[in-house]
Design a protein around this motif. Structure first.
Motif, short mmCIF file in Angstrom:
data_model
loop_
_atom_site.label_atom_id
_atom_site.label_comp_id
_atom_site.label_asym_id
_atom_site.label_seq_id
_atom_site.Cartn_x
_atom_site.Cartn_y
_atom_site.Cartn_z
N ALA A 166 11.86 37.19 -22.77
CA ALA A 166 12.09 37.08 -21.33
C ALA A 166 13.53 36.68 -21.03
O ALA A 166 14.17 37.27 -20.15
CB ALA A 166 11.12 36.07 -20.73
N VAL A 167 14.03 35.68 -21.74
CA VAL A 167 15.41 35.23 -21.52
C VAL A 167 16.39 36.37 -21.77
O VAL A 167 17.38 36.53 -21.04
CB VAL A 167 15.72 34.02 -22.45
CG1 VAL A 167 17.21 33.77 -22.53
CG2 VAL A 167 15.01 32.78 -21.94
N SER A 168 16.12 37.18 -22.78
CA SER A 168 17.04 38.25 -23.15
C SER A 168 16.91 39.48 -22.25
O SER A 168 17.90 40.16 -21.99
CB SER A 168 16.80 38.67 -24.61
OG SER A 168 16.99 37.57 -25.48
N LEU A 169 15.70 39.76 -21.78
CA LEU A 169 15.51 40.93 -20.91
C LEU A 169 15.90 40.65 -19.46
O LEU A 169 16.43 41.52 -18.77
CB LEU A 169 14.05 41.40 -20.96
CG LEU A 169 13.62 42.16 -22.21
CD1 LEU A 169 12.11 42.40 -22.19
CD2 LEU A 169 14.37 43.49 -22.32
N LEU A 170 15.65 39.44 -18.99
CA LEU A 170 15.91 39.10 -17.60
C LEU A 170 17.34 38.62 -17.36
O LEU A 170 17.87 38.76 -16.26
CB LEU A 170 14.92 38.03 -17.12
CG LEU A 170 13.45 38.43 -17.14
CD1 LEU A 170 12.57 37.24 -16.78
CD2 LEU A 170 13.19 39.60 -16.19
N GLY A 171 17.94 38.03 -18.38
CA GLY A 171 19.31 37.56 -18.24
C GLY A 171 19.47 36.45 -17.23
O GLY A 171 20.49 36.36 -16.55
N GLU A 172 18.46 35.59 -17.13
CA GLU A 172 18.54 34.47 -16.19
C GLU A 172 19.23 33.27 -16.83
O GLU A 172 19.11 33.04 -18.03
CB GLU A 172 17.15 34.07 -15.71
CG GLU A 172 16.47 35.14 -14.88
CD GLU A 172 15.11 34.69 -14.35
OE1 GLU A 172 14.67 33.58 -14.71
OE2 GLU A 172 14.50 35.46 -13.59
N ARG A 173 19.92 32.51 -16.00
CA ARG A 173 20.60 31.32 -16.50
C ARG A 173 19.60 30.20 -16.78
O ARG A 173 18.68 29.97 -15.99
CB ARG A 173 21.62 30.82 -15.48
CG ARG A 173 22.75 31.79 -15.20
CD ARG A 173 23.71 31.21 -14.17
NE ARG A 173 24.79 32.14 -13.88
CZ ARG A 173 25.82 31.86 -13.08
NH1 ARG A 173 25.89 30.66 -12.49
NH2 ARG A 173 26.78 32.75 -12.88
N LEU A 174 19.80 29.53 -17.89
CA LEU A 174 19.02 28.34 -18.21
C LEU A 174 19.96 27.14 -18.11
O LEU A 174 20.83 26.94 -18.96
CB LEU A 174 18.45 28.42 -19.63
CG LEU A 174 17.11 29.13 -19.81
CD1 LEU A 174 16.73 29.14 -21.28
CD2 LEU A 174 16.01 28.46 -19.01
N TYR A 175 19.82 26.38 -17.03
CA TYR A 175 20.67 25.22 -16.84
C TYR A 175 20.21 24.06 -17.73
O TYR A 175 19.13 24.10 -18.31
CB TYR A 175 20.68 24.82 -15.36
CG TYR A 175 21.51 25.75 -14.51
CD1 TYR A 175 22.87 25.53 -14.33
CD2 TYR A 175 20.93 26.87 -13.91
CE1 TYR A 175 23.64 26.40 -13.57
CE2 TYR A 175 21.69 27.74 -13.15
CZ TYR A 175 23.05 27.50 -12.98
OH TYR A 175 23.80 28.38 -12.24
N GLY A 176 21.06 23.04 -17.82
CA GLY A 176 20.86 21.95 -18.75
C GLY A 176 19.45 21.44 -18.87
O GLY A 176 18.84 21.46 -19.95
N GLU A 177 18.87 20.96 -17.77
CA GLU A 177 17.53 20.36 -17.83
C GLU A 177 16.47 21.41 -18.14
O GLU A 177 15.48 21.12 -18.81
CB GLU A 177 17.23 19.62 -16.53
CG GLU A 177 18.11 18.38 -16.33
CD GLU A 177 17.76 17.62 -15.07
OE1 GLU A 177 17.10 18.21 -14.18
OE2 GLU A 177 18.13 16.44 -14.96
N ASP A 178 16.66 22.65 -17.63
CA ASP A 178 15.72 23.72 -17.95
C ASP A 178 15.77 24.04 -19.45
O ASP A 178 14.73 24.30 -20.07
CB ASP A 178 16.05 24.98 -17.16
CG ASP A 178 15.88 24.78 -15.65
OD1 ASP A 178 14.99 24.00 -15.26
OD2 ASP A 178 16.64 25.40 -14.89
N ALA A 179 16.98 24.03 -20.01
CA ALA A 179 17.13 24.32 -21.44
C ALA A 179 16.42 23.26 -22.29
O ALA A 179 15.83 23.58 -23.33
CB ALA A 179 18.61 24.40 -21.80
N VAL A 180 16.45 22.01 -21.84
CA VAL A 180 15.73 20.94 -22.55
C VAL A 180 14.23 21.18 -22.44
O VAL A 180 13.49 21.11 -23.43
CB VAL A 180 16.09 19.56 -21.97
CG1 VAL A 180 15.22 18.48 -22.61
CG2 VAL A 180 17.56 19.25 -22.19
N ARG A 181 13.77 21.46 -21.24
CA ARG A 181 12.33 21.65 -21.02
C ARG A 181 11.78 22.82 -21.83
O ARG A 181 10.64 22.76 -22.33
CB ARG A 181 12.07 21.88 -19.52
CG ARG A 181 10.59 22.01 -19.18
CD ARG A 181 10.35 21.96 -17.69
NE ARG A 181 11.10 22.97 -16.97
CZ ARG A 181 12.16 22.71 -16.18
NH1 ARG A 181 12.59 21.47 -16.03
NH2 ARG A 181 12.79 23.68 -15.56
#
Length: 263
Positions: A166-181
């Protein structure tokens, strides 16, 4: 040696490698990659280094490939062939060198970590990010190419295949706290606390046995392709050597004497 595109500082056994091309958001130009590789070679041969921090100057950790410098050569091989050759000769060895350093590596992601820049950040043993920093994998949705510099290997191992797709196909940003979660990184802190937190983290891992990070990398990498029985055998083999080492002996003494070990 002296560097023009990065800054390398060493203090009390902790090295800090700062990508320092803010006008290009620290894009991975060939000269910058060459300087990073030279710095990693310099550090890996320095027995006094206990930990490494990697970070960036300006608004980005690293914006990925230097697309502005890429263009086909009408008199030579295709652009795809040129990039493949560059990856085999420089970019891929850089990624492998980073994963093989004989001491712990901490990434302090201060801004955008996009494309290959995200791959470099996530190759560290511990990844910290400012709250406004983000990870972005735009390869497929924006360029129609695969994530590279190890991203297709790292991402599924960190967040699982479903989220990696999903991250690779959608190309959405993962901000700091989202990246931790999502389990992509270890910790997110306020932007103005990132440098201090990275240094504190580097000091903590530097106080441990220097072989800890390389041993853990190898053990976790092997576990991905091993059966439980195979991994148990591997653990027993490594424990045999590690328990007979002075490091373990110091750890036991420190435990019995109720003090912190000195490695």
């Amino acid at each position: 040696m002296s560097y023009e595109r990065i800054h390398l500082a060493i203090e009390d056994g902790i090295a800090t490698l700062t990508l320092d091309q803010p006008k290009t958001m620290n894009a991975m130009s060939v000269p910058l990659q060459q300087e990073v590789m030279a710095a990693l070679d310099e550090l890996s041969g320095n027995g006094d280094i206990r930990a490494l921090i990697i970070t960036g100057t300006g608004k980005a950790f690293c914006s990925g490939a230097d697309l502005g410098s890429m263009g086909p050569d009408s008199d030579g091989p295709s652009l795809g062939t040129q990039v493949k050759n560059l990856m085999e000769e420089l970019s891929n060895p850089l990624a492998l060198k980073l994963r093989a350093l004989p001491f712990p590596v901490v990434s302090a992601v201060n801004g955008a970590a996009a494309g290959a820049g995200a791959s470099i950040a996530l190759a560290a043993d511990i990844v910290l990010a400012g709250k406004s920093a983000y990870f972005l994998f735009p390869f497929i949705p924006k360029l129609g190419i695969l994530p590279d510099l190890g991203a297709t290997w790292i991402l599924p191992r960190l967040i699982g295949r479903a989220k990696a797709m999903a991250v690779s196909l959608l190309g959405e940003r993962l901000y700091g706290e989202d990246a931790v979660r999502e389990g992509l990184i270890w910790k997110s802190v306020a932007d103005d606390e990132l440098a201090e937190e990275a240094l504190a983290t580097a000091r903590r891992v530097a106080a441990g046995p220097n072989h800890g990070a390389p041993e853990l990398r190898e053990a976790f990498d092997r576990a991905d392709g091993a059966t439980l029985a195979e991994q148990l055998d591997y653990e027993a083999e490594r424990q045999q050597e590690l328990i007979d080492s002075p490091t373990f002996q110091e750890g036991v003494r420190a435990f019995l004497e109720k003090r912190d070990p000195t490695f």
